[in-house]
Enzyme design. Structure first.
Site, short mmCIF file in Angstrom:
data_model
loop_
_atom_site.label_atom_id
_atom_site.label_comp_id
_atom_site.label_asym_id
_atom_site.label_seq_id
_atom_site.Cartn_x
_atom_site.Cartn_y
_atom_site.Cartn_z
N GLY A 194 -5.96 3.92 -4.15
CA GLY A 194 -5.91 5.27 -4.71
C GLY A 194 -4.52 5.73 -5.09
O GLY A 194 -4.15 6.87 -4.79
N THR A 247 -7.69 0.07 -7.69
CA THR A 247 -7.13 -0.65 -6.54
C THR A 247 -8.20 -0.85 -5.47
O THR A 247 -9.22 -0.17 -5.45
CB THR A 247 -5.89 0.07 -5.99
N1 GLY Z 1 -1.04 0.48 -9.11
C1 GLY Z 1 -0.93 1.38 -8.04
C2 GLY Z 1 0.11 0.98 -7.08
O1 GLY Z 1 0.46 -0.17 -7.01
O2 GLY Z 1 0.62 1.84 -6.38
#
Ligand code: GLY
Length: 551
Positions: free
Chosen positions: A456, A364
């Protein structure tokens, strides 16, 4: 040739400046971009300097970070964007989260009667219908001033000309090398011919991704969702037993949603509504903490940290119980944030249990942009875990996400972050998996004063909370607010994660209170820009090696 040479100089100069900068704080008067990679911040500022606004720059920076930190995000993923438009004083929330394919069923991830978490994390069944390009294009069309091809230019140059591999990317390549070796596209870009991982400073060139970005022209949605790229994605999915079909791509549409907002000590805090849990959780935490005289407890004092732990546990319990895609389930935000309920949970005690392994993630990416007119963008984008599903669509450079793992497969099955969930976040065709992404903009007297967010997994919510408190309650500037050591607790697993930079006395004090603690090198990654009468004060997190660039 000249352009290529100039671009090479610009990249080298940006990296040199980032390396030489004694601190990560940056001041700007006209505009600023804070991003998880110096080259992405540079891409955004190039667009601002050439007359673009914050939305143009955010699109450019998002595409560029997808090239420079391709393990974290990219056009094979999706995200959320919060946009403040100075002219009207309004804030908009754009949801371009991935969706479950239509063909998914209750048994897709079950084998011999047992849930198979691995199928949600690696390979073709892990992939949700990407939303990234549809979202970036929707923001650009509604609020931008530039064509898509112009905003994409810095990312195209980076991908085609190559760039020096950063520390963060090198670490992610090293720890996923075995999986990268199994995909021809990933292997060719991120590994040497002998299979060893590319390292910091080596040139990474993503020619196929550059060609794909170039081919999008000014109508990226047409090509990616209905045209030549859509055909490549569906053909690949079919050949590998994946579920995404042409109807999934053609039907994908981003959604403009109403941002969540609550007052906190005279500030209006705006954040992302479901299907992200991040905004609701952040606002619930602030409601719980508000009358607690947080600042009087002292930054990172043991009573302050204990209060944070209790608050974090509560918001993660609520996440697991109530949150899901609002197009499928009712998420009772008003109930969760109601004064009576907040009052009732303020003094609740929490049990402490033995601790299993805690989550860890470096995927992310978050970026913040402010322009000369005062427009603000807070954008978080992801392909989920590092290198997503660890597969590329052949000859496109598109790394596919593994966002299906953000669903709750079964009530007692935790996802890769250790998060559990209930039926509101169960898998269903066309549904968006719950997210923790927390793009946030804070206003005072109707004017933006701070924008922030992070990456994260679940640590996004808790890191964003701590950085926000560090600025608003403890009056730290963004650089110190971000550098300050952090903690994280998500109720399950019931362990307080503490960054190793936190003083030992604090760790001992929390242990003495009965909390089970575990020390980690880093928790999440944050970017923030503070907006004052004097200009913009921004910082990116050293944890992933980002940069703020202002002018
Ligand atoms: N893929 C991590 C989130 O969207 O929280």
């Amino acid at each position: 040739m000249m352009r290529r040479w100039k671009s090479g100089i610009s990249i080298a100069l940006t990296l040199w400046l980032a390396a030489m900068r004694p601190a990560l704080a940056v001041m700007g008067k006209q505009g600023m971009v804070a991003a998880e990679h110096p080259l992405a911040a540079d891409a955004g500022v190039r667009i601002l300097r050439s007359g673009g606004n914050a939305i143009d720059a955010a699109v450019a920076a998002a595409l560029a970070v997808g090239v420079a930190n391709p393990s974290s995000c990219g056009i094979g993923g999706g995200g959320f964007m919060l946009i403040y438009i100075a002219k009207t004083g309004r804030i908009y929330a754009l949801d371009y989260r991935e969706k479950a394919p239509r063909a998914v069923t209750a048994t897709t991830y079950i084998r011999n009667g047992k849930p198979q978490e691995n199928l949600l994390r690696n390979g073709p069944l892990a992939v949700g219908v990407p939303g990234e390009l549809a979202g970036l294009n929707a923001a650009l069309k509604r609020f931008g001033t530039m064509s898509f091809s112009r905003a994409a230019q810095p990312a195209i140059e980076l991908a085609r000309n190559g760039f020096p591999c950063g520390d963060h990317l090198a670490r992610e390549i090293a720890r996923t090398a075995a999986a990268l070796a199994r995909d021809d596209g990933l292997k060719a870009v991120f590994l040497h011919p002998d299979g060893t991982p590319r390292k910091t400073g080596e040139t990474i060139t993503e020619s196929e991704l550059g060609a794909t970005l170039q081919s999008l022209g000014d109508e990226p949605v047409q090509s990616f969702y209905r045209g030549a790229i859509a055909a490549k994605i569906t053909e690949f999915m079919k050949s590998r037993g994946g579920l995404i079909g042409s109807e999934d791509l053609a039907a994908y549409a981003p959604v403009w949603r109403t941002p969540l907002m609550r007052q906190y000590r005279g500030y209006s805090v705006y954040s992302m509504p479901p299907p992200s849990s991040g905004g609701g959780m952040l606002l619930e935490a602030l409601e719980i903490l508000e009358p607690g005289k947080t600042a009087a407890l002292g930054l990172n004092s043991p009573p302050y940290l204990a209060r944070l732990v209790e608050t974090m546990r509560q918001i993660f319990i609520d996440r697991a119980t109530f949150y899901g895609d609002p197009d499928f389930v009712h998420v009772p935000i008003d109930f969760l944030l109601s004064p009576a309920r907040i009052d009732a949970i303020r003094h609740k005690a929490f049990e402490v249990h033995p601790a299993p392994q805690a989550p860890r993630d470096h995927g992310t990416s978050h970026l913040c942009v402010v322009d000369h007119a005062g427009n603000v963008v807070s954008l978080t984008t992801t392909i989920n875990t590092p290198f997503g599903a660890r597969m590329t669509v052949p000859h496109t450079g598109i790394i596919l996400n593994d966002e299906m793992d953000d669903f709750a497969l079964a009530p007692d099955v935790a996802n890769v972050y250790g998060l559990r969930g209930a039926s509101p976040n169960s898998i269903a065709p066309g549904k968006r998996p719950l997210s923790s992404m927390t793009p946030t903009i804070v206003l005072k007297d109707g004017v933006p004063v701070l924008t922030l967010g992070g990456s994260g997994g679940p640590t996004i919510v808790t890191a964003t909370l701590q950085v926000l408190l560090n600025v608003l309650d403890f009056h730290l500037d963004p650089e110190r607010a971000i550098r300050s050591p952090r903690i994280h607790d998500q109720y399950y697993p019931p362990v307080v994660l503490i960054e190793q930079a936190m003083p030992q006395t604090d760790r001992d004090a929390l242990a003495a209170m009965g909390f089970r603690i575990r020390t980690l090198p880093m928790l999440g990654d944050e970017e923030a820009i503070q907006i004052t009468g004097d200009g913009y004060d921004g910082a990116a997190d050293p944890r992933k090696g980002g940069a703020a660039v202002g002018y």
